[in-house]
Motif scaffolding. Structure first.
Motif, PDB file in Angstrom:
ATOM      1  N   ARG A  11      21.288 -31.860  32.284  1.00  0.00           N
ATOM      2  CA  ARG A  11      21.730 -30.701  31.503  1.00  0.00           C
ATOM      3  C   ARG A  11      23.173 -30.860  31.020  1.00  0.00           C
ATOM      4  N   GLN A  12      24.045 -31.314  31.902  1.00  0.00           N
ATOM      5  CA  GLN A  12      25.464 -31.477  31.561  1.00  0.00           C
ATOM      6  C   GLN A  12      25.640 -32.489  30.423  1.00  0.00           C
ATOM      7  N   GLN A  13      24.863 -33.556  30.442  1.00  0.00           N
ATOM      8  CA  GLN A  13      24.951 -34.563  29.382  1.00  0.00           C
ATOM      9  C   GLN A  13      24.460 -33.987  28.047  1.00  0.00           C
ATOM     10  N   LEU A  14      23.381 -33.220  28.086  1.00  0.00           N
ATOM     11  CA  LEU A  14      22.883 -32.587  26.863  1.00  0.00           C
ATOM     12  C   LEU A  14      23.881 -31.563  26.335  1.00  0.00           C
ATOM     13  N   ALA A  15      24.484 -30.787  27.221  1.00  0.00           N
ATOM     14  CA  ALA A  15      25.443 -29.757  26.803  1.00  0.00           C
ATOM     15  C   ALA A  15      26.665 -30.356  26.104  1.00  0.00           C
ATOM     16  N   ALA A  16      26.959 -31.611  26.365  1.00  0.00           N
ATOM     17  CA  ALA A  16      28.124 -32.264  25.766  1.00  0.00           C
ATOM     18  C   ALA A  16      27.814 -32.898  24.406  1.00  0.00           C
ATOM     19  N   GLN A  17      26.579 -32.828  23.981  1.00  0.00           N
ATOM     20  CA  GLN A  17      26.183 -33.456  22.716  1.00  0.00           C
ATOM     21  C   GLN A  17      26.721 -32.685  21.514  1.00  0.00           C
ATOM     22  N   PRO A  18      27.078 -33.392  20.439  1.00  0.00           N
ATOM     23  CA  PRO A  18      27.585 -32.721  19.231  1.00  0.00           C
ATOM     24  C   PRO A  18      26.456 -32.067  18.435  1.00  0.00           C
ATOM     25  N   ILE A  19      26.568 -30.774  18.234  1.00  0.00           N
ATOM     26  CA  ILE A  19      25.511 -30.047  17.523  1.00  0.00           C
ATOM     27  C   ILE A  19      25.381 -30.519  16.080  1.00  0.00           C
ATOM     28  N   GLY A  20      26.501 -30.930  15.477  1.00  0.00           N
ATOM     29  CA  GLY A  20      26.444 -31.418  14.101  1.00  0.00           C
ATOM     30  C   GLY A  20      25.534 -32.626  13.953  1.00  0.00           C
ATOM     31  N   TYR A  21      25.611 -33.528  14.921  1.00  0.00           N
ATOM     32  CA  TYR A  21      24.728 -34.698  14.878  1.00  0.00           C
ATOM     33  C   TYR A  21      23.267 -34.255  14.956  1.00  0.00           C
ATOM     34  N   TRP A  22      22.952 -33.404  15.930  1.00  0.00           N
ATOM     35  CA  TRP A  22      21.559 -33.033  16.173  1.00  0.00           C
ATOM     36  C   TRP A  22      20.985 -32.149  15.075  1.00  0.00           C
ATOM     37  N   THR A  23      21.782 -31.239  14.516  1.00  0.00           N
ATOM     38  CA  THR A  23      21.261 -30.430  13.411  1.00  0.00           C
ATOM     39  C   THR A  23      21.049 -31.306  12.183  1.00  0.00           C
ATOM     40  N   ILE A 129       6.232 -26.786  21.239  1.00  0.00           N
ATOM     41  CA  ILE A 129       7.343 -25.827  21.236  1.00  0.00           C
ATOM     42  C   ILE A 129       6.749 -24.425  21.201  1.00  0.00           C
ATOM     43  N   THR A 130       7.100 -23.610  22.169  1.00  0.00           N
ATOM     44  CA  THR A 130       6.581 -22.246  22.190  1.00  0.00           C
ATOM     45  C   THR A 130       7.293 -21.413  21.127  1.00  0.00           C
ATOM     46  N   GLU A 131       6.661 -20.309  20.774  1.00  0.00           N
ATOM     47  CA  GLU A 131       7.302 -19.388  19.831  1.00  0.00           C
ATOM     48  C   GLU A 131       8.637 -18.897  20.384  1.00  0.00           C
ATOM     49  N   GLU A 132       8.677 -18.613  21.671  1.00  0.00           N
ATOM     50  CA  GLU A 132       9.916 -18.156  22.313  1.00  0.00           C
ATOM     51  C   GLU A 132      11.027 -19.201  22.182  1.00  0.00           C
ATOM     52  N   GLU A 133      10.703 -20.469  22.405  1.00  0.00           N
ATOM     53  CA  GLU A 133      11.698 -21.538  22.269  1.00  0.00           C
ATOM     54  C   GLU A 133      12.169 -21.673  20.826  1.00  0.00           C
ATOM     55  N   TYR A 134      11.228 -21.588  19.916  1.00  0.00           N
ATOM     56  CA  TYR A 134      11.561 -21.714  18.492  1.00  0.00           C
ATOM     57  C   TYR A 134      12.491 -20.590  18.047  1.00  0.00           C
ATOM     58  N   VAL A 135      12.143 -19.359  18.407  1.00  0.00           N
ATOM     59  CA  VAL A 135      12.961 -18.199  18.042  1.00  0.00           C
ATOM     60  C   VAL A 135      14.351 -18.302  18.673  1.00  0.00           C
ATOM     61  N   ALA A 136      14.409 -18.715  19.940  1.00  0.00           N
ATOM     62  CA  ALA A 136      15.700 -18.868  20.611  1.00  0.00           C
ATOM     63  C   ALA A 136      16.556 -19.921  19.904  1.00  0.00           C
ATOM     64  N   THR A 137      15.936 -21.011  19.479  1.00  0.00           N
ATOM     65  CA  THR A 137      16.663 -22.062  18.765  1.00  0.00           C
ATOM     66  C   THR A 137      17.223 -21.535  17.453  1.00  0.00           C
ATOM     67  N   LEU A 138      16.411 -20.817  16.703  1.00  0.00           N
ATOM     68  CA  LEU A 138      16.887 -20.256  15.440  1.00  0.00           C
ATOM     69  C   LEU A 138      18.014 -19.261  15.662  1.00  0.00           C
ATOM     70  N   ASP A 139      17.895 -18.429  16.684  1.00  0.00           N
ATOM     71  CA  ASP A 139      18.965 -17.474  16.982  1.00  0.00           C
ATOM     72  C   ASP A 139      20.270 -18.187  17.318  1.00  0.00           C
TER      73      ASP A 139
END
Length: 156
Positions: A11-23, A129-139
């Motif tokens: 989790r800690q390694q994922l949390a440190a990832q740059p959102i710009g790269y992943w988006t 991907i569940t609907e809940e996960e998808y909605v949370a990601t969009l939010d």
């Protein structure tokens, strides 16, 4: 439909990832898949946007009004004049005396074919991907956009 297995990371390694790269990576994959599906009908995303808007509101849009609305979504510098001309040349759209656009039967048939292809891409994108996960990601993405002063409202 098979989904790739993800390599687990702490989790800690994922949390440190740059959102710009992943988006950016997600954008390239998702939009690339949609564009690939549309290309089988010799369509671009602007073709698709025009077809959907005209189908949703027949005899409502003129070329100028629709181009003004859709330009904000274009990331390829598309000349909407050429896209409108292409759709008219295919016999997929017509214009009345006031310049208001309507889809022809051929245009609606082409839109339906493209929609079916895009639905397959959508299904693959959402696999596992569940609907809940998808909605949370969009939010979360909407909050990131709003934090940076961007427009986080849903597109029309």
């Amino acid at each position: 439909m098979t989904t790739q297995r993800l390599t687990p990371y702490p989790r800690q390694q994922l949390a440190a990832q740059p959102i710009g790269y992943w988006t950016g990576a997600a954008h390239r994959e998702v939009v690339g898949r949609i564009r690939k599906e549309l290309a089988t009908e010799s369509l671009t995303q602007p073709h698709w946007w025009i077809l959907n808007h005209v189908a949703a509101s027949p005899a409502h849009w003129t070329r100028a009004e629709l181009a003004a609305k859709l330009t904000r979504y274009d990331d390829q510098g598309i000349d909407f004049t050429e896209v409108f001309a292409d759709l008219a040349g295919r016999g997929w759209t017509t214009e009345d005396a006031t310049g208001t656009l309507t889809l022809t039967e051929a245009g609606e048939a082409g839109r339906i074919r493209a929609k079916e292809r895009n639905l397959r891409a959508h299904e693959q994108t959402h696999a596992g991907i569940t609907e809940e996960e998808y909605v949370a990601t969009l939010d979360v993405l909407r909050r990131v956009i709003a934090n940076l002063g961007g427009d986080s409202d849903l597109p029309e």
